[in-house]
Design an enzyme around this catalytic site. Structure first.
Site, PDB file in Angstrom:
ATOM      1  N   ASP A  75      -0.226  16.738  -0.076  1.00 44.00           N
ATOM      2  CA  ASP A  75      -0.683  16.022  -1.263  1.00 44.00           C
ATOM      3  C   ASP A  75       0.254  16.323  -2.433  1.00 44.00           C
ATOM      4  O   ASP A  75       0.666  17.466  -2.643  1.00 44.00           O
ATOM      5  CB  ASP A  75      -2.124  16.443  -1.612  1.00 44.00           C
ATOM      6  CG  ASP A  75      -2.786  15.465  -2.563  1.00 44.00           C
ATOM      7  OD1 ASP A  75      -3.730  14.779  -2.151  1.00 44.00           O
ATOM      8  OD2 ASP A  75      -2.345  15.378  -3.744  1.00 44.00           O
TER       9      ASP A  75
ATOM     10  N   CYS B 203       0.771   3.177   3.310  1.00 40.03           N
ATOM     11  CA  CYS B 203       1.516   2.438   4.345  1.00 40.03           C
ATOM     12  C   CYS B 203       3.012   2.638   4.133  1.00 40.03           C
ATOM     13  O   CYS B 203       3.770   2.820   5.088  1.00 40.03           O
ATOM     14  CB  CYS B 203       1.180   0.947   4.313  1.00 40.03           C
ATOM     15  SG  CYS B 203      -0.424   0.517   5.028  1.00 40.03           S
TER      16      CYS B 203
ATOM     17  N   HIS C 180      -7.818   8.302   4.123  1.00 38.59           N
ATOM     18  CA  HIS C 180      -7.100   9.560   4.280  1.00 38.59           C
ATOM     19  C   HIS C 180      -8.080  10.717   4.316  1.00 38.59           C
ATOM     20  O   HIS C 180      -9.094  10.713   3.628  1.00 38.59           O
ATOM     21  CB  HIS C 180      -6.066   9.764   3.166  1.00 38.59           C
ATOM     22  CG  HIS C 180      -6.619   9.551   1.791  1.00 38.59           C
ATOM     23  ND1 HIS C 180      -6.824   8.302   1.247  1.00 38.59           N
ATOM     24  CD2 HIS C 180      -7.026  10.444   0.852  1.00 38.59           C
ATOM     25  CE1 HIS C 180      -7.322   8.439   0.027  1.00 38.59           C
ATOM     26  NE2 HIS C 180      -7.464   9.725  -0.232  1.00 38.59           N
TER      27      HIS C 180
ATOM     28  N   HIS D 229      -8.485  14.567   3.511  1.00 39.93           N
ATOM     29  CA  HIS D 229      -7.921  15.729   2.814  1.00 39.93           C
ATOM     30  C   HIS D 229      -8.195  16.975   3.640  1.00 39.93           C
ATOM     31  O   HIS D 229      -9.339  17.194   4.061  1.00 39.93           O
ATOM     32  CB  HIS D 229      -8.599  15.942   1.451  1.00 39.93           C
ATOM     33  CG  HIS D 229      -8.344  14.868   0.446  1.00 39.93           C
ATOM     34  ND1 HIS D 229      -7.391  14.992  -0.537  1.00 39.93           N
ATOM     35  CD2 HIS D 229      -8.928  13.659   0.245  1.00 39.93           C
ATOM     36  CE1 HIS D 229      -7.403  13.906  -1.305  1.00 39.93           C
ATOM     37  NE2 HIS D 229      -8.328  13.079  -0.854  1.00 39.93           N
TER      38      HIS D 229
ATOM     39  N   HIS E 270      -3.441   0.134   8.463  1.00 45.76           N
ATOM     40  CA  HIS E 270      -4.071   0.107   7.149  1.00 45.76           C
ATOM     41  C   HIS E 270      -5.577  -0.106   7.302  1.00 45.76           C
ATOM     42  O   HIS E 270      -6.027  -1.168   7.728  1.00 45.76           O
ATOM     43  CB  HIS E 270      -3.485  -0.989   6.270  1.00 45.76           C
ATOM     44  CG  HIS E 270      -4.106  -1.021   4.908  1.00 45.76           C
ATOM     45  ND1 HIS E 270      -3.717  -0.167   3.901  1.00 45.76           N
ATOM     46  CD2 HIS E 270      -5.129  -1.770   4.412  1.00 45.76           C
ATOM     47  CE1 HIS E 270      -4.464  -0.394   2.835  1.00 45.76           C
ATOM     48  NE2 HIS E 270      -5.328  -1.358   3.117  1.00 45.76           N
TER      49      HIS E 270
ATOM     50  N   ASN F 181     -12.859  10.732   0.679  1.00 41.29           N
ATOM     51  CA  ASN F 181     -13.442  10.018  -0.461  1.00 41.29           C
ATOM     52  C   ASN F 181     -13.497   8.526  -0.129  1.00 41.29           C
ATOM     53  O   ASN F 181     -12.508   7.957   0.344  1.00 41.29           O
ATOM     54  CB  ASN F 181     -12.592  10.250  -1.706  1.00 41.29           C
ATOM     55  CG  ASN F 181     -12.599  11.713  -2.137  1.00 41.29           C
ATOM     56  OD1 ASN F 181     -13.620  12.376  -2.035  1.00 41.29           O
ATOM     57  ND2 ASN F 181     -11.470  12.212  -2.599  1.00 41.29           N
TER      58      ASN F 181
ATOM     59  N   CYS G  54       0.850  -1.207   0.000  1.00 39.97           N
ATOM     60  CA  CYS G  54       0.000   0.000   0.000  1.00 39.97           C
ATOM     61  C   CYS G  54       0.880   1.249   0.000  1.00 39.97           C
ATOM     62  O   CYS G  54       1.784   1.390   0.820  1.00 39.97           O
ATOM     63  CB  CYS G  54      -0.914  -0.026   1.222  1.00 39.97           C
ATOM     64  SG  CYS G  54      -1.705   1.559   1.564  1.00 39.97           S
TER      65      CYS G  54
ATOM     66  N   HIS H 218      -6.315   3.588   1.150  1.00 35.85           N
ATOM     67  CA  HIS H 218      -5.883   3.666   2.549  1.00 35.85           C
ATOM     68  C   HIS H 218      -6.536   4.938   3.055  1.00 35.85           C
ATOM     69  O   HIS H 218      -6.269   6.031   2.516  1.00 35.85           O
ATOM     70  CB  HIS H 218      -4.348   3.718   2.630  1.00 35.85           C
ATOM     71  CG  HIS H 218      -3.799   3.852   4.025  1.00 35.85           C
ATOM     72  ND1 HIS H 218      -2.826   3.015   4.535  1.00 35.85           N
ATOM     73  CD2 HIS H 218      -4.070   4.746   5.011  1.00 35.85           C
ATOM     74  CE1 HIS H 218      -2.528   3.378   5.776  1.00 35.85           C
ATOM     75  NE2 HIS H 218      -3.274   4.434   6.077  1.00 35.85           N
TER      76      HIS H 218
END
Ligand code: AMP
Ligand code: ZN
Length: 118
Positions: free
Chosen positions: A33, A10, A102, A104, A49, A89, A7, A100
Protein backbone atom coordinates in the site's frame (compact mmCIF):
# COMPACT_ATOMS: atom_id res chain seq x y z
CA UNK A 1 -10.04 -11.54 -18.87
CA UNK A 2 -11.87 -8.30 -18.10
CA UNK A 3 -9.93 -5.26 -17.02
CA UNK A 4 -11.01 -1.62 -16.99
CA UNK A 5 -8.82 0.82 -18.97
CA UNK A 6 -8.98 3.76 -16.55
CA UNK A 7 -8.93 1.79 -13.26
CA UNK A 8 -5.82 2.48 -11.18
CA UNK A 9 -5.52 -1.08 -9.83
CA UNK A 10 -6.08 -2.57 -13.31
CA UNK A 11 -3.25 -0.31 -14.46
CA UNK A 12 -1.06 -1.62 -11.62
CA UNK A 13 -1.80 -5.26 -12.49
CA UNK A 14 -1.01 -4.50 -16.16
CA UNK A 15 2.27 -2.88 -15.12
CA UNK A 16 1.26 0.55 -16.47
CA UNK A 17 1.62 2.17 -13.05
CA UNK A 18 4.61 1.20 -10.90
CA UNK A 19 4.05 -0.62 -7.62
CA UNK A 20 6.12 -2.49 -5.08
CA UNK A 21 5.12 -6.02 -5.95
CA UNK A 22 4.66 -8.64 -3.23
CA UNK A 23 3.33 -11.51 -5.36
CA UNK A 24 1.87 -12.23 -8.79
CA UNK A 25 0.33 -15.16 -10.62
CA UNK A 26 -2.21 -15.57 -13.44
CA UNK A 27 -5.17 -14.59 -11.22
CA UNK A 28 -3.93 -12.16 -8.60
CA UNK A 29 -1.48 -9.34 -7.94
CA UNK A 30 -0.26 -8.20 -4.52
CA UNK A 31 1.60 -4.96 -3.80
CA UNK A 32 2.52 -2.70 -0.90
CA UNK A 33 0.00 0.00 0.00
CA UNK A 34 1.30 3.44 -0.96
CA UNK A 35 0.02 4.92 2.34
CA UNK A 36 0.64 2.15 4.88
CA UNK A 37 -1.16 2.28 8.23
CA UNK A 38 1.30 -0.18 9.78
CA UNK A 39 4.84 -1.43 9.05
CA UNK A 40 3.34 -4.26 6.99
CA UNK A 41 0.45 -3.22 4.78
CA UNK A 42 -0.11 -4.70 1.37
CA UNK A 43 -3.07 -5.24 -0.94
CA UNK A 44 -4.11 -8.35 -2.85
CA UNK A 45 -6.26 -7.73 -5.92
CA UNK A 46 -7.78 -9.99 -8.57
CA UNK A 47 -6.49 -9.34 -12.07
CA UNK A 48 -10.06 -9.14 -13.39
CA UNK A 49 -11.84 -5.89 -12.67
CA UNK A 50 -14.40 -6.46 -9.90
CA UNK A 51 -15.62 -3.36 -8.04
CA UNK A 52 -16.20 -4.84 -4.60
CA UNK A 53 -18.11 -7.63 -2.86
CA UNK A 54 -21.42 -6.26 -4.22
CA UNK A 55 -20.04 -7.21 -7.62
CA UNK A 56 -19.24 -10.84 -6.83
CA UNK A 57 -21.32 -14.01 -6.82
CA UNK A 58 -20.76 -17.77 -6.69
CA UNK A 59 -18.75 -17.60 -9.92
CA UNK A 60 -16.05 -15.77 -7.97
CA UNK A 61 -15.93 -18.35 -5.18
CA UNK A 62 -12.65 -19.93 -6.26
CA UNK A 63 -10.95 -16.58 -6.83
CA UNK A 64 -12.08 -15.16 -3.49
CA UNK A 65 -11.07 -18.36 -1.73
CA UNK A 66 -7.68 -18.23 -3.39
CA UNK A 67 -7.08 -14.63 -2.30
CA UNK A 68 -8.09 -15.23 1.32
CA UNK A 69 -6.22 -18.50 1.32
CA UNK A 70 -2.93 -16.89 0.41
CA UNK A 71 -3.06 -14.09 3.02
CA UNK A 72 -1.35 -16.11 5.75
CA UNK A 73 1.59 -17.24 3.67
CA UNK A 74 2.19 -13.77 2.20
CA UNK A 75 1.78 -12.12 5.62
CA UNK A 76 4.39 -14.48 7.05
CA UNK A 77 6.75 -13.82 4.15
CA UNK A 78 6.37 -10.08 4.78
CA UNK A 79 7.39 -10.49 8.41
CA UNK A 80 4.10 -10.93 10.27
CA UNK A 81 4.90 -13.81 12.59
CA UNK A 82 2.44 -12.98 15.39
CA UNK A 83 -0.73 -12.16 13.49
CA UNK A 84 -2.26 -9.84 10.96
CA UNK A 85 -5.60 -8.34 9.96
CA UNK A 86 -7.55 -8.67 6.74
CA UNK A 87 -9.86 -5.82 5.72
CA UNK A 88 -12.09 -5.42 2.68
CA UNK A 89 -13.78 -2.03 2.34
CA UNK A 90 -16.97 -2.02 0.28
CA UNK A 91 -18.79 1.03 -1.04
CA UNK A 92 -19.26 4.47 0.44
CA UNK A 93 -20.25 3.40 3.94
CA UNK A 94 -17.42 0.86 3.90
CA UNK A 95 -14.98 3.74 3.21
CA UNK A 96 -13.90 2.26 -0.12
CA UNK A 97 -11.67 4.66 -2.05
CA UNK A 98 -10.52 2.54 -4.97
CA UNK A 99 -13.31 0.69 -6.75
CA UNK A 100 -11.37 -2.41 -7.69
CA UNK A 101 -11.79 -5.16 -5.10
CA UNK A 102 -8.77 -5.37 -2.82
CA UNK A 103 -7.91 -7.19 0.36
CA UNK A 104 -5.82 -5.21 2.85
CA UNK A 105 -3.33 -7.33 4.76
CA UNK A 106 -2.06 -5.39 7.76
CA UNK A 107 0.41 -6.64 10.29
CA UNK A 108 2.88 -5.56 12.92
CA UNK A 109 1.63 -2.70 15.11
CA UNK A 110 -1.86 -3.11 13.73
CA UNK A 111 -4.17 -0.11 14.31
CA UNK A 112 -6.84 -0.65 16.96
CA UNK A 113 -9.72 -0.64 14.51
CA UNK A 114 -10.42 0.19 10.88
CA UNK A 115 -7.71 1.75 8.79
CA UNK A 116 -6.62 4.00 11.64
CA UNK A 117 -6.53 7.23 9.64
CA UNK A 118 -10.16 8.20 9.11
P1 AMP B 1 -9.81 1.54 0.26
O1 AMP B 1 -10.39 1.65 -1.13
O2 AMP B 1 -10.38 2.53 1.21
O3 AMP B 1 -9.90 0.13 0.80
O4 AMP B 1 -8.28 1.88 0.18
C1 AMP B 1 -7.54 1.96 -1.01
C2 AMP B 1 -6.09 1.80 -0.65
O5 AMP B 1 -5.31 1.84 -1.84
C3 AMP B 1 -5.54 2.89 0.27
O6 AMP B 1 -5.00 2.28 1.44
C4 AMP B 1 -4.48 3.58 -0.57
O7 AMP B 1 -3.37 4.00 0.20
C5 AMP B 1 -4.11 2.50 -1.57
N1 AMP B 1 -3.59 3.00 -2.84
C6 AMP B 1 -4.13 3.94 -3.64
N2 AMP B 1 -3.38 4.13 -4.74
C7 AMP B 1 -2.33 3.26 -4.63
C8 AMP B 1 -1.18 2.98 -5.44
N3 AMP B 1 -0.97 3.62 -6.60
N4 AMP B 1 -0.30 2.05 -5.01
C9 AMP B 1 -0.51 1.41 -3.84
N5 AMP B 1 -1.57 1.62 -3.04
C10 AMP B 1 -2.46 2.55 -3.42
ZN1 ZN C 1 -9.80 -2.47 -12.03
Amino acid sequence: MTTKPDCIFCKITRGEIPSRKVYEDEDVFAFHDIQPVAPVHFLIVPKIHVENLYDTDMRHQALLGKILGMTGQLAREQGCQDGFRVIINNGKVGRQEVYHLHVHVIGDQVPLWGMGRR
